[in-house]
Design a protein around this motif. Structure first.
Motif, PDB file in Angstrom:
ATOM      1  N   GLN A 143      42.594 -46.810  27.006  1.00  8.75           N
ATOM      2  CA  GLN A 143      43.486 -46.568  28.140  1.00  8.75           C
ATOM      3  C   GLN A 143      42.636 -46.480  29.403  1.00  8.75           C
ATOM      4  OE1 GLN A 143      45.340 -42.973  27.026  1.00  8.75           O
ATOM      5  NE2 GLN A 143      46.281 -43.831  25.199  1.00  8.75           N
TER       6      GLN A 143
ATOM      7  N   ARG B 281      46.924 -48.158  31.108  1.00 12.58           N
ATOM      8  CA  ARG B 281      47.138 -49.450  30.471  1.00 12.58           C
ATOM      9  C   ARG B 281      46.503 -49.396  29.094  1.00 12.58           C
ATOM     10  NH1 ARG B 281      45.159 -51.197  35.458  1.00 12.58           N
ATOM     11  NH2 ARG B 281      43.218 -51.879  34.485  1.00 12.58           N
TER      12      ARG B 281
ATOM     13  N   LYS C 116      45.004 -51.497  25.534  1.00 14.04           N
ATOM     14  CA  LYS C 116      44.457 -52.729  25.004  1.00 14.04           C
ATOM     15  C   LYS C 116      45.458 -53.369  24.044  1.00 14.04           C
ATOM     16  CE  LYS C 116      39.488 -51.809  25.307  1.00 14.04           C
ATOM     17  NZ  LYS C 116      38.240 -51.625  24.537  1.00 14.04           N
ATOM     18  N   HIS C 117      45.023 -54.441  23.443  1.00  9.17           N
ATOM     19  CA  HIS C 117      45.866 -55.175  22.515  1.00  9.17           C
ATOM     20  C   HIS C 117      46.308 -54.274  21.372  1.00  9.17           C
ATOM     21  CE1 HIS C 117      46.809 -58.142  19.357  1.00  9.17           C
ATOM     22  NE2 HIS C 117      47.182 -58.899  20.378  1.00  9.17           N
ATOM     23  N   GLU C 118      47.522 -54.501  20.901  1.00  4.51           N
ATOM     24  CA  GLU C 118      48.107 -53.691  19.841  1.00  4.51           C
ATOM     25  C   GLU C 118      47.205 -53.603  18.611  1.00  4.51           C
ATOM     26  OE1 GLU C 118      52.076 -53.776  16.955  1.00  4.51           O
ATOM     27  OE2 GLU C 118      52.035 -54.914  18.836  1.00  4.51           O
ATOM     28  N   GLU C 119      46.689 -54.715  18.161  1.00  4.35           N
ATOM     29  CA  GLU C 119      45.871 -54.722  16.940  1.00  4.35           C
ATOM     30  C   GLU C 119      44.582 -53.925  17.132  1.00  4.35           C
ATOM     31  OE1 GLU C 119      44.728 -54.945  13.231  1.00  4.35           O
ATOM     32  OE2 GLU C 119      46.708 -55.576  13.970  1.00  4.35           O
ATOM     33  N   SER C 120      44.030 -53.928  18.343  1.00  4.68           N
ATOM     34  CA  SER C 120      42.819 -53.145  18.606  1.00  4.68           C
ATOM     35  C   SER C 120      43.083 -51.662  18.431  1.00  4.68           C
ATOM     36  CB  SER C 120      42.310 -53.426  20.021  1.00  4.68           C
ATOM     37  OG  SER C 120      41.948 -54.776  20.177  1.00  4.68           O
TER      38      SER C 120
ATOM     39  N   LYS D 127      45.508 -50.295  16.624  1.00  4.85           N
ATOM     40  CA  LYS D 127      45.778 -50.025  15.213  1.00  4.85           C
ATOM     41  C   LYS D 127      44.469 -49.942  14.427  1.00  4.85           C
ATOM     42  CE  LYS D 127      50.396 -52.105  15.051  1.00  4.85           C
ATOM     43  NZ  LYS D 127      51.203 -53.228  14.526  1.00  4.85           N
ATOM     44  N   ARG D 128      43.509 -50.760  14.804  1.00  9.27           N
ATOM     45  CA  ARG D 128      42.212 -50.734  14.130  1.00  9.27           C
ATOM     46  C   ARG D 128      41.503 -49.406  14.388  1.00  9.27           C
ATOM     47  NH1 ARG D 128      40.272 -55.022  16.278  1.00  9.27           N
ATOM     48  NH2 ARG D 128      41.298 -56.417  14.796  1.00  9.27           N
TER      49      ARG D 128
END
Length: 225
Positions: free
Chosen positions: A138, A148, A150-154, A156-157
């Motif tokens: 964020q 803001r 980052k990408h959703e998958e990032s 989740k990882r």
């Protein structure tokens, strides 16, 4: 320190605060961690983590929950190795949606953004948050600070890695992997306390934490006044 909540934000941390408080624990959530021991955290961020500082900061606290304690739970556990650790979790899809919804609520709340930008306490919170939540990707922007992601998958990882680490580090007899939908029994069995004769609390449904803070928290009330 009796209980370290290692579950990440949006896994039921506000519910766990309410549940542990109902069970008689002195709980430090985000605002208490900022208001009472925030200077201690900033000192540790700058100078490095020391067990003696962590012990001093939390010597009279029974339980910690939410940021920054979910991020630095391992440092707290090093200072209090006999504490029980609760890893709250939830499925990734609902977790990410809840996180995104919370940040959208925060960004769209004009009074909250004004108070964070133009009050002394709000600026302190802003700097404190900017220091401790980089692990979620964020970013703060000035003025009228918004977040803001980052990408959703990032993200989740990050959650997967965090939860795997908790399971790897904490001895099995000191760890509870828990979902707040399970209610009182597994929690009370783990903590070896009686089950209360009242419904299990469910807090911050629909990302209403700002409304709750305005109603209950003196720091938030002071900022907005």
């Amino acid at each position: 320190m009796k209980v370290i909540m290692a579950g990440m934000s949006k896994t039921g941390t506000k519910t766990m605060n309410a549940a542990l408080t109902e069970l008689g624990y002195e709980v430090y959530d985000f605002m208490e961690n900022f208001w009472y021991v925030g200077d201690g955290w900033m000192k540790q961020f700058k100078e490095g983590f020391r067990v003696e500082d962590m012990k001093r900061m939390y010597e009279n606290v029974d339980a910690v929950v939410d940021t920054p304690c979910d991020i630095y739970w391992e440092e707290i556990f090093e200072a209090f190795p006999d504490a029980k650790v609760i890893l709250t979790t939830r499925d990734e899809e609902s977790w990410f949606k809840s996180l995104a919804n919370q940040l959208n609520q925060d960004n769209s709340d004009v009074m909250f953004r004004l108070s964070r930008t133009f009050t002394y306490t709000g600026i302190r919170i802003q700097y404190y948050m900017a220091t401790i939540i980089q692990h979620l990707g964020q970013l703060h922007t000035w003025p009228f600070s918004s977040f803001r992601m980052k990408h959703e998958e990032s993200l989740k990882r990050v959650k997967r890695k965090h939860e795997r680490n908790v399971v790897r580090v904490v001895p099995k007899n000191q760890l509870l992997i828990y979902q707040v939908t399970e209610g009182w029994k597994p929690l009370c069995d783990f903590l070896d306390v009686p089950v209360p004769h009242k419904p299990f609390p469910h807090k911050n449904k629909g990302a209403v934490v700002l409304d709750d803070l305005r109603e209950e928290n003196p720091v938030m009330q002071r900022m907005e006044k």
